[in-house]
Scaffold this active site. Structure first.
Site, mmCIF file in Angstrom:
data_model
loop_
_atom_site.group_PDB
_atom_site.id
_atom_site.type_symbol
_atom_site.label_atom_id
_atom_site.label_comp_id
_atom_site.label_asym_id
_atom_site.label_seq_id
_atom_site.Cartn_x
_atom_site.Cartn_y
_atom_site.Cartn_z
ATOM 1 N N CYS A 2 0.830 -1.193 0.000
ATOM 2 C CA CYS A 2 0.000 0.000 0.000
ATOM 3 C C CYS A 2 0.870 1.251 0.000
ATOM 4 O O CYS A 2 2.097 1.178 -0.032
ATOM 5 C CB CYS A 2 -0.906 0.007 1.239
ATOM 6 S SG CYS A 2 -1.878 -1.506 1.434
ATOM 7 N N ARG A 50 -4.844 1.561 -0.550
ATOM 8 C CA ARG A 50 -4.707 0.124 -0.368
ATOM 9 C C ARG A 50 -4.580 -0.644 -1.674
ATOM 10 O O ARG A 50 -5.341 -0.428 -2.628
ATOM 11 C CB ARG A 50 -5.910 -0.431 0.402
ATOM 12 C CG ARG A 50 -5.739 -1.905 0.766
ATOM 13 C CD ARG A 50 -6.911 -2.434 1.542
ATOM 14 N NE ARG A 50 -6.634 -3.810 1.964
ATOM 15 C CZ ARG A 50 -7.557 -4.762 2.074
ATOM 16 N NH1 ARG A 50 -8.823 -4.473 1.810
ATOM 17 N NH2 ARG A 50 -7.238 -5.976 2.456
ATOM 18 N N ALA A 52 -5.098 -4.375 -2.179
ATOM 19 C CA ALA A 52 -5.651 -5.490 -1.415
ATOM 20 C C ALA A 52 -5.009 -6.800 -1.842
ATOM 21 O O ALA A 52 -5.087 -7.192 -3.004
ATOM 22 C CB ALA A 52 -7.168 -5.558 -1.601
ATOM 23 N N VAL A 53 -4.377 -7.493 -0.883
ATOM 24 C CA VAL A 53 -3.677 -8.753 -1.156
ATOM 25 C C VAL A 53 -4.164 -9.862 -0.230
ATOM 26 O O VAL A 53 -4.357 -10.996 -0.648
ATOM 27 C CB VAL A 53 -2.147 -8.566 -1.013
ATOM 28 C CG1 VAL A 53 -1.418 -9.895 -1.117
ATOM 29 C CG2 VAL A 53 -1.632 -7.602 -2.082
ATOM 30 N N GLY A 380 13.856 -12.632 -7.581
ATOM 31 C CA GLY A 380 15.151 -13.168 -7.148
ATOM 32 C C GLY A 380 16.112 -12.093 -6.678
ATOM 33 O O GLY A 380 17.287 -12.374 -6.421
#
Length: 616
Positions: A2, A50, A52-53, A380
């Site tokens: 966020c 936000r 959102a995850v 990575g």
């Protein structure tokens, strides 16, 4: 992931400052495209955008904890805490109750239970603010490795803060001013922890807390690299690295939205992609989705140099086939890289002139394309700093040079393509005033004073501990900041498994002879992951993020710089060596000015579009 911002003012009533908070919060819209929120208290005001995850419905912010009609704690939070499930279970056993499934709420209750010591318990990438109305104290917290950015600017009666400088600059009392030291920080290939470039502004250092109260600002460190005796033999070390990686990748696959990996075909990204594929298969999910960047005709016309020995494409495809990934190449051309809109978007994201030239633009475009399919990506990044992968780790001249090894290796210009230096076109008087060699030397000495040693560290082992420390606290910050800004500019969360502090601490204390036991770079990582990689990929020599080799790109830079030189209103003109720049852009000129032109053009746009004032 966020964007956060806020304002503490002990002399004013901030409940009347909604318009200012909205303006500050609006600058973070790219970091949080899914929702916007503002919380206003008498002396504290928080803004939040936000992405959102986790817990899409329940994780809205700013978030507070209430008890008996009183607000106990408020947060505006950015990041992910990967051990939040374990922490939640522990807190529930201690009597805490939760109303959401989010890691944000776990962080709030962790502070209520353990106070400032809670930071030691967090495993993740994060940057957040906590306001305690009971004590009228603000706490700013940043993760150990500095994966997530957080800036603050003390004021006469409090502080302003934000995920990026632009949030602070949106406050009507703040002007973006850069003095000589700030400009030296921009131009030199260094990253000084805590330095924000802009006058009066600071960065919360990785692994640190910033406390703000009526008595002023206090900075506290809660984590640092420490020197510890390594007692594991080779087999045990390799096994432990693998166990850590398996756990780290599994934790970082947790998301309530589509997820992918960034795959270059190098050892680092291939290891993450292969372990992710295994973990997803074990969960009954998959296949893993992967993305790579490429340039039109790059593989077919690739020319090796001492920095990049091979193109990524064939290796990325080999790994994708090996793990049966759902793989996609994002192919760019010179027109994409020179598009004014794309370059402006990179500047808007970074708040500073481009550091990696076309590499910054291509990274932004890669992430923009990925965002159409995924919200979270595993990278990575940082394996080279952790395991010693860069070529200058293994170059005695760079290792024993009395400066940062990447500077001794001449990286500043070459990483962005070409062979020129970033400062090649700058005015000699300006360079004399900035004294870049002196600035870099001062920062180098400061870093060396921080290095922890064991009594047994002597000779090469002592120097390689220093080299590792410099990379883990300075060089990696350059790359993490770049990746955060490029990804969050399009609302993509990029996770960095190799920055897990458990892995960093363990490998930092592994003797250099063990890190290079097979005579190559990243011996430990290669041994730990070889069983999940095809030999072609496992044995590939390190090749950095690609840079276009299309000669038209250099010519396009030359043409654009010529236009800037012809504009008498160009703000960058006083900073340039006009005579040299004119010769370098004259018809028929063939000098390689790529890195210098990138910096000159970036600084011109920065001064124009950001309204930056220079006080030199």
């Amino acid at each position: 992931m966020c964007g956060i911002t806020g304002w503490i003012s002990y002399d004013n009533d901030l409940t009347t400052e909604r318009a200012t908070l909205d303006a500050m919060t609006g600058t973070m819209a790219c970091r949080g495209p899914d929702a916007s929120g503002v919380w206003l208290g008498t002396h504290a005001a928080f803004g939040h955008r936000r992405l959102a995850v986790i817990d899409i419905e329940g994780g809205k912010q700013p978030m507070s904890v209430e008890h008996d009609g009183r607000t106990l704690l408020v947060t505006t939070y950015s990041g992910e805490v990967y051990n939040y499930r374990e922490l939640r279970a522990e807190l529930e056993s201690l009597g805490h109750t939760f109303r959401t499934r989010s890691d944000t709420e776990v962080v709030l209750h962790a502070y209520l239970q353990w106070g400032r010591d809670f930071a030691h318990r967090l495993n993740g990438m994060y940057a957040f603010a906590l306001w305690d109305p009971r004590t009228e104290e603000l706490l700013l917290v940043r993760d150990r490795m500095g994966i997530k950015p957080l800036y603050y600017q003390p004021t006469r009666d409090g502080v302003l803060f934000g995920s990026e400088p632009k949030a602070i600059h949106a406050h009507p009392q703040v002007r973006p001013v850069v003095d000589a030291e700030g400009l030296a920080e921009v131009i030199s290939f260094t990253k000084t922890p805590g330095h924000a470039v802009y006058k009066g502004m600071y960065e919360v250092r990785p692994g640190h807390l910033v406390r703000v109260g009526r008595g002023g600002v206090t900075v506290e460190r809660y984590w640092a690299l420490e020197a510890r005796e390594h007692t594991d033999d080779r087999d045990a070390t390799v096994a432990h690295v693998r166990d850590l990686l398996d756990d780290i990748v599994a934790r970082q696959l947790i998301a309530d939205v589509p997820l992918c990996t960034l795959l270059s075909g190098g050892l680092d990204s291939s290891t993450i992609t292969a372990l992710a594929a295994r973990a997803l298969a074990a969960q009954g999910s998959g296949p893993v989705r992967s993305f790579a960047v490429d340039f039109t005709g790059y593989t077919e016309n690739f020319t090796a140099d001492d920095l990049r020995g091979t193109p990524d494409g064939p290796y990325a495809h080999a790994l994708a086939e090996h793990v049966r990934a759902d793989h996609h190449d994002i192919v760019l051309d010179t027109a994409d890289l020179m598009d004014p809109g794309h370059r402006a978007a990179v500047l808007a994201a970074r708040d500073l002139p481009s550091g990696f030239g076309d590499g910054d633009t291509s990274l932004y475009l890669l992430f923009k394309a990925i965002r159409e399919h995924s919200t979270v990506a595993l990278s990575g990044e940082s394996a080279d700093e952790v395991f010693g992968g860069y070529r200058w780790f293994h170059d005695p001249a760079a290792v024993h040079a009395d400066t940062f090894p990447w500077i001794a290796a001449g990286l500043a210009g070459r990483f962005a393509g070409g062979s020129s230096t970033r400062e090649a076109l700058l005015d000699p008087g300006l360079l004399s005033k900035l004294d870049l060699p002196g600035y870099e030397d001062r920062r180098y000495r400061e870093a060396l004073e921080e290095v922890p040693y064991l009594d047994s560290d002597t000779g090469l082992q002592r120097r390689m501990r220093e080299i590792s420390y410099l990379h883990l606290t300075r060089f990696v910050q350059i790359l993490l900041d770049r990746k955060d800004r490029a990804s969050m500019a399009v609302g993509l969360e990029v996770r960095v498994p190799f920055c897990d502090h458990r892995l960093v601490e363990y490998v930092f204390n592994t003797p250099w002879a063990l890190k290079t036991f097979d005579g190559r770079e990243k011996s430990l990582l290669r041994a730990a992951a070889r069983d999940v990689l095809p030999d072609l990929v496992a044995d590939r020599v390190k090749s950095p993020y690609p840079s276009t080799q299309d000669p038209r790109y250099g010519e396009a830079l030359r043409t654009e710089l010529k236009e800037v030189l012809a504009d008498r209103e160009s703000p960058v003109l006083p900073l340039l060596n006009g005579e040299l720049a004119a010769r370098a852009t004259a018809d028929g000129a063939t000098d390689d000015i790529r890195a210098g032109a990138e910096l000159a053009l970036g600084m011109d746009a920065w001064l124009r579009e950001k309204g930056v004032s220079l006080e030199l």
